[in-house]
Write an enzyme that holds these catalytic residues in place. Sequence first.
Site, short mmCIF file in Angstrom:
data_model
loop_
_atom_site.label_atom_id
_atom_site.label_comp_id
_atom_site.label_asym_id
_atom_site.label_seq_id
_atom_site.Cartn_x
_atom_site.Cartn_y
_atom_site.Cartn_z
N CYS A 274 -13.07 -35.71 -1.84
CA CYS A 274 -11.62 -35.78 -2.02
C CYS A 274 -11.03 -35.29 -0.70
O CYS A 274 -11.11 -34.10 -0.39
CB CYS A 274 -11.14 -34.90 -3.17
SG CYS A 274 -9.34 -34.72 -3.22
N CYS B 276 -7.42 -33.00 -1.17
CA CYS B 276 -7.51 -31.60 -1.65
C CYS B 276 -8.99 -31.35 -1.92
O CYS B 276 -9.75 -31.30 -0.96
CB CYS B 276 -6.60 -31.34 -2.85
SG CYS B 276 -6.46 -32.64 -4.07
N SER B 277 -9.40 -31.22 -3.14
CA SER B 277 -10.83 -31.11 -3.44
C SER B 277 -11.08 -31.54 -4.87
O SER B 277 -11.82 -30.88 -5.60
CB SER B 277 -11.32 -29.67 -3.24
OG SER B 277 -11.11 -29.25 -1.91
N CYS B 278 -10.46 -32.65 -5.29
CA CYS B 278 -10.61 -33.13 -6.67
C CYS B 278 -12.10 -33.30 -6.98
O CYS B 278 -12.87 -33.77 -6.15
CB CYS B 278 -9.86 -34.44 -6.86
SG CYS B 278 -8.07 -34.22 -6.75
#
Lengths: 122, 102, 205
Positions: free
Chosen positions: C102, C105-107
């Site tokens: 991701c 962000c850091s999905c």
Amino acid sequence: MAIETSNECMSVAQAEILLQSGVNCRGVTNAPPKFQVGDMVKAKVMHPVTYTRLPRYVRGKVGTIAKVHGVYVFPDTIGQRLDTKPQYVYNVRFAAQDIWGPDASPKDFLHIDLFDDHLDTV
Amino acid sequence: MNGPHDMGGMHGMGPIPIEADESVFHSQWEAKVFAMSFATFCNYFPVDETRHASERMPPGDYLTSSYYERWLYALELLITEHNLVTPEEIEQRIAKLSQEEY
Amino acid sequence: MPHSHHSESDIALRVRAIESLLAEKGIIDPATLDAIIDAYEHRIGPHNGARIVAKAWVSYDYKQRLLADGTSAIAELGLTGFSSEHMVVVENTPQVHNLVVCTLCSCYPWAILGLPPTWYKSFAYRSRAVIEPRKVLQEFGLDIPDEVEIRVWDSNADLRYLVLPERPSGTEDMSEEALADLVTRNAMIGTAKVYPPRSPSTITA
């Protein structure tokens, strides 16, 4: 159509429900999908100063619809507490060379989920 | 927004920092920041509003912060913008807790 | 607003101040915080994803359902949850290697794999996985042959991705439970392969 929140303190029971069920991001629209699997699409060139889930590296690039995921609420407007603006989400396949140029491997591809509002017809 | 968060394709970020046998949280404050943020999801802030709040961190700070520092920034930004807590209250409480420690 | 470069103790103090204010004002309940932390520290983790993978390896029908509609097939096992509401499962084969990232962000599929590791959230991984996936995979000890297609899935919307790794050879007689023990978190993100028992592997996370 501003998005209101309940502003209530989350109880342990509510937290358990959120952990186990999550948030349903599906939406409803009467419109048919604008694109079908195999269609060529172009990621829009746009630079909103507000929230968007369209990364810069695909803007203006041409890809192919790999999958029609169905209708989801639109993060770009929800992030500003505006309308949920339900619309179709598609998985779009881009050749890495079309994004990064000839230094990329011809066997590398990027798959990214984009909304109707992120896409133009080619 | 064209912020530092939109980093796909950026150069110069170095090798991937692979940690062996990593714990879920690296400290108590990370766990608390995570849990406080989670406890505000939906009830106070749509999740996308919290994502956007971390993107609004000034670029220099964003690029020198850790993951949960950015979550803390987002949480503090939203609770103050929505007038749940004032910045003065936070500073006063920090001073008070700091005094109690010594 | 907090600024970075603060010491760990400054940050910890700031967090305690905010927690005490939010609790005092009835905005958060300390018991809820404990429940959330406990869930992610002890209940939710890659063992959930490993169950899905092992089931897909032993049941052809389940695998077909999983690849056609990840959300429903994962719900059959009761493993849905926050940040895994809408799932897509992608299959590694001798011809195709999948990698999930991701960039914005850091999905990550929290209910299936737990909270993401530091490397997944790092600027290095977020920036590099899309532009030089083969070099990134080499840092994990994976050399993907030039002729193998790499698909990088940038999970920027509300769908979350799980990689179905290839079942290692020599595991034909193993039970579903024993197979699940072989499946690592990184294999389900696409930065590792699954190895048969006692086979050397460079990355064990």
